[in-house]
Design a protein around this motif. Structure first.
Motif, mmCIF file in Angstrom:
data_model
loop_
_atom_site.group_PDB
_atom_site.id
_atom_site.type_symbol
_atom_site.label_atom_id
_atom_site.label_comp_id
_atom_site.label_asym_id
_atom_site.label_seq_id
_atom_site.Cartn_x
_atom_site.Cartn_y
_atom_site.Cartn_z
ATOM 1 N N ASP A 176 0.862 -1.180 0.000
ATOM 2 C CA ASP A 176 0.000 0.000 0.000
ATOM 3 C C ASP A 176 0.899 1.232 0.000
ATOM 4 O O ASP A 176 1.534 1.554 1.005
ATOM 5 N N ALA A 177 0.982 1.915 -1.135
ATOM 6 C CA ALA A 177 1.815 3.110 -1.261
ATOM 7 C C ALA A 177 0.937 4.288 -1.652
ATOM 8 O O ALA A 177 0.125 4.187 -2.568
ATOM 9 N N TRP A 178 1.105 5.401 -0.948
ATOM 10 C CA TRP A 178 0.279 6.555 -1.274
ATOM 11 C C TRP A 178 1.014 7.869 -1.019
ATOM 12 O O TRP A 178 1.957 7.931 -0.222
ATOM 13 N N ALA A 179 0.603 8.871 -1.762
ATOM 14 C CA ALA A 179 1.163 10.211 -1.625
ATOM 15 C C ALA A 179 0.025 11.216 -1.601
ATOM 16 O O ALA A 179 -0.995 11.048 -2.286
ATOM 17 N N LEU A 180 0.202 12.257 -0.810
ATOM 18 C CA LEU A 180 -0.804 13.304 -0.671
ATOM 19 C C LEU A 180 -0.121 14.662 -0.768
ATOM 20 O O LEU A 180 0.808 14.947 -0.010
ATOM 21 N N ALA A 181 -0.563 15.479 -1.702
ATOM 22 C CA ALA A 181 -0.101 16.859 -1.818
ATOM 23 C C ALA A 181 -1.264 17.781 -1.480
ATOM 24 O O ALA A 181 -2.373 17.608 -2.010
ATOM 25 N N THR A 182 -1.059 18.733 -0.585
ATOM 26 C CA THR A 182 -2.135 19.628 -0.162
ATOM 27 C C THR A 182 -1.683 21.081 -0.225
ATOM 28 O O THR A 182 -0.487 21.388 -0.181
ATOM 29 N N MET A 183 -2.646 21.947 -0.311
ATOM 30 C CA MET A 183 -2.422 23.382 -0.230
ATOM 31 C C MET A 183 -3.541 23.988 0.598
ATOM 32 O O MET A 183 -4.728 23.811 0.293
ATOM 33 N N THR A 184 -3.169 24.688 1.663
ATOM 34 C CA THR A 184 -4.140 25.394 2.498
ATOM 35 C C THR A 184 -3.774 26.872 2.525
ATOM 36 O O THR A 184 -2.613 27.219 2.773
#
Length: 795
Positions: A320-328
């Motif tokens: 299970d590999a995951w990446a999350l990019a966010t901008m607040t």
């Protein structure tokens, strides 16, 4: 793979920043900065915490909803590092699991049994990381908990502010943000040993680096290895082939898969977050998070072979590999706070599991179809079957909201939301060598697949929401909210046997992985969800509230052509609660009682004759009665804390049995589950209690701590036949103990979890419908006894 994820995340992050920057230029003082400086996690006598459960920074004791929150200190005290750890400490939370990364979360017993299935229902509970939803169609990710500001568990429908996946509740994980007021850092290492298994350990660390008076960077990284405790033991299996001639039977053994302590887990990842105050009035916070987890072996054991033992006839793993990019982005328009929160989530899951139990069990109904494979030389193939699943999930979400000043008599939060999530499914049910035999039953373009699924699902969600409150008097507040939404979900692809590729309903396509599509369906729906709340603040330390709220989950389509679509299910929640502090706030006591009406509940089941394909049905209506309570008492160096939930859920209508097409049909006079049948998975009672004593020992600040966790037994399936075949889990208690000290910036502690090695069972599962595979049921246990030590140092 990691390089590719980072490259994708960087590209998405830059694109998001380019989109959001023009919005940010109109903004001033940030709400998120307020959250960071209010000391979220700061306590009053060690008992109170700041939360953002209503999209504002508020003291936990002033928020009129049923919520449990753990700050940084409490997370460390309870040694919480993974999903199983914090779920154990949350009485209203229950879950089904096949191991780390394979978990379906629910609140108050509102679980469909079909969450996370290919083409199945959306989850009933949402998982948020900061401002961004990270619940995929498959359910919750198993986020490693480190450098976390707090965890908030919001029970009951939260759809007004958090959307359609919050039918039953929302779990929020809030990270520590970069700070410009000084350098900070920490390193933590640990080592542990499963009592009758192997060793494990972890290395974790973070640094907070001020880049200027207006910018700071926070970076976290970790690695964790969890030792195994389930043994794969020797066994043989004889396949009775379709000609019923004993001379052609095939006997196989699992010698090359025999090994002790097979179920091991390796998890690694990190997070980088940047905070930039572009002037005194507004802030931009981009972040990137990556995690990779690999598990090996089975995390469920087979009681036929003994405690914590299995007999597998093939390899097994889950990646299970995951990446999350966010901008607040936070700022102001006049005196109103403006927030934009966007995220792009990419998750890739690969799972391999032994499926031979399915072959053996189903063959008695199919006359050799699953086992009778004769090669050109007259010999017979080993019909041991494996299932290899690949799921590529993506999810992008965008929310733009505005909030009135917190001190106003009338307060309002309103906004717009868009979400698009996908699941690209490749499922291979294969037997080595069948593509090369005469008259092969292998599915074209699918290698050695006896059954194959190649599908693509897209769920789109558009919403507008408003949530406000009005202070009728300084003590009495009326609040309410509404969310209107529109969903557009599509599901297209192929799922079936070789024979399905020539069927009339299979439309030819030009594709590398399939010859045709045998389903292409769309579900469009619109609706609203709402809430009304009345709060009476008796005095600064006590309030009571009454809430009526609703939840909504979209319907959808099933893969099998003759099975009807399933419609939306809804939840009506009626709740009375209280938040109180006593004895100069040394005692905090909160609680709620509730009644929930679940309408047209969605339930996943594989009836006989469905060839293992799980369908989603509207199983009727149900109701849940319940009560929740938590407390925290501090007496000098002694603190006592605990929480508990009493939940009773039952059907209020009959769930009818199935006709020849696989649809419920009440005219047949057969009931799959009768009115009054208990809902599955959620214990009727679940609770915990912790005692901790802190004291001075020379220059050190020392502690000793003990915790008790208890939960009652559960029903494994909603339907009566399946539930009777699998049986119930039994109630159990576990005890955890720890001791340690802090001196000169160093922390050292020792702990033992499940001190008396209690074999609690959380769920019972099978590889296919229990009416066929019930003899091969497997138990998902809590983790056995674990000893460990931890060492930490502030930089």
């Amino acid at each position: 793979m990691k390089t590719a994820y980072v490259r994708v995340s960087r590209s998405i992050l830059m694109a998001t920043a380019a989109f959001a920057a023009p919005v940010a230029l109109a903004q001033t003082a940030p709400q998120a900065a307020t959250e960071a400086t209010t000391g979220a996690g700061a306590t009053l006598d060690g008992t109170e915490i700041i939360v953002t459960a209503q999209k504002r920074s508020e003291n936990l004791q002033n928020v009129p909803i049923s919520i449990q929150a753990f700050g940084t200190k409490k997370l460390d005290e309870l040694n919480i590092a993974s999903f199983d750890d914090y779920a154990k400490a949350l009485p209203s939370v229950s879950f089904q699991s096949f191991g780390p990364g394979q978990t379906q979360l629910s609140f108050r017993g509102i679980t469909s049994g079909g969450d996370g299935l290919h083409g199945g229902s959306q989850p009933t509970a949402a998982l948020y990381l900061d401002e961004v939803p990270v619940t995929t169609i498959a359910g919750a990710v198993d986020l490693h908990v480190y450098d976390i500001q707090r965890v908030e568990a919001l029970s009951g429908p939260q759809g007004t502010l958090f959307g359609s996946s919050s039918l039953a509740g929302t779990l929020r994980i809030i990270t520590n943000k970069p700070e410009t007021n000084g350098f900070a850092g920490r390193i933590d290492v640990s080592g542990n040993k499963v009592g009758k298994g192997t060793g494990g350990g972890s290395a974790e660390g973070f640094v907070n680096i001020p880049l200027s008076e207006r910018a700071a960077l926070r970076v976290m990284a970790f690695y964790q290895h969890d030792g195994g405790y389930i043994d794969s033991v020797p066994g043989t299996r004889t396949f009775t082939l379709g000609d019923n001639n004993p001379d052609t039977n095939v006997t196989v053994n699992n010698a090359k898969y025999v090994k002790d302590n097979v179920n091991k887990t390796d998890t690694a990842g990190g997070r980088a977050a940047l905070k930039v105050d572009l002037d005194d009035n507004w802030t931009v916070q981009p972040s990137v998070l990556y995690q990779h987890q690999t598990t090996r072996g089975s995390f469920l054991f087979d009681p036929r072979y003994g405690d914590l033992k299995v007999t597998d006839f093939g390899p097994g793993y889950n990646r299970d590999a995951w990446a999350l990019a966010t901008m607040t982005i936070n700022g102001k328009i006049g005196s109103w706070d403006l927030t934009y929160a966007g995220g792009y989530f990419d998750r890739r899951v690969e799972n391999l599991a032994d499926y031979s139990e399915y072959s053996v069990a189903y063959d008695q109904f199919q006359g050799g179809f699953y086992t009778y494979f004769q090669a050109a030389d007259g010999t017979f193939l080993d019909p041991t079957q494996q299932v290899h699943n690949h799921d590529d999930y993506t999810k992008q979400s965008h929310e733009l909201r505005i909030a009135s000043p917190t001190g106003d008599r009338f307060k309002l939060v309103a906004g717009l939301f868009y979400q698009r999530q996908t699941d690209r499914i490749v499922a291979d049910y294969y037997i080595n060598g069948i593509s090369g035999i005469p008259n092969s039953p292998a599915v074209p373009k699918a290698g050695d697949d006896l059954f194959a699924t190649r599908a693509y699902r897209v769920d789109r969600d558009y919403a507008a929401f408003a949530d406000g409150s009005f202070d009728i008097t300084p003590q009495l507040t009326l609040a309410g909210g509404i969310r209107v939404f529109k969903v557009n979900n599509t599901f297209v692809g192929f799922s079936g046997f070789k024979s399905g590729t020539t069927a009339a309903n299979c439309v030819p396509v030009v594709a590398d992985d399939r010859v045709c599509n045998n389903f292409e369906r769309q579900a469009k729906q619109s609706g609203e969800t709402h809430r009304v709340n009345l709060t009476w603040k008796i005095d600064p330390d006590r309030l009571v509230y009454a809430t009526y709220s609703t939840g909504y989950r979209p319907g959808g389509n099933n893969r099998r052509p003759n099975v009807n679509p399933y419609v939306a299910d809804t939840l009506n929640n009626y709740e009375l609660g209280f938040k109180t502090s006593w004895f100069d706030r040394k005692l905090r006591l909160n609680g709620a009682v509730f009644y929930e009406k679940w309408n047209k509940l969605q339930y996943g089941l594989s009836p006989v004759g469905s060839f293992g394909v799980t369908n989603i049905y509207n199983a009727g209506d149900a109701r849940v009665y319940g009560a929740e309570m938590d407390f925290n008492l501090r007496l000098g160096g002694l603190s006592l804390s605990g929480s508990g939930a009493l939940i009773d859920g039952k059907l209020t209508t009959d769930f009818c049995s199935f006709d020849a097409n696989g649809n419920p049909d009440c005219t047949l006079g057969v009931i799959a589950a009768a009115k009054g049948t208990p809902l599955p998975i959620q214990p009727k009672f679940k609770g915990n209690m912790t005692a901790r004593y802190e004291f001075a020992m020379g220059k050190a600040k020392a502690f000793i701590q003990g915790s008790l966790n208890h939960q009652s037994g559960t029903r494994s399936y909603l339907t009566t036949r399946e539930a009777d075949l699998l049986g119930r889990t039994k109630g159990f208690e576990t005890f955890d103990f720890s001791l340690g000290a802090k001196v000169s910036g160093f922390d050292v502690s020792a702990f033992i979890e499940n001190a008396f090695d209690k074999r609690g069972i959380l769920s019972i599962n099978t590889v296919c419908t229990p009416s066929i595979c019930g003899a091969g049921r497997r138990f998902y246990p809590i983790k056995p006894q674990v000893f460990g030590i931890k060492l930490g140092h502030d930089l």
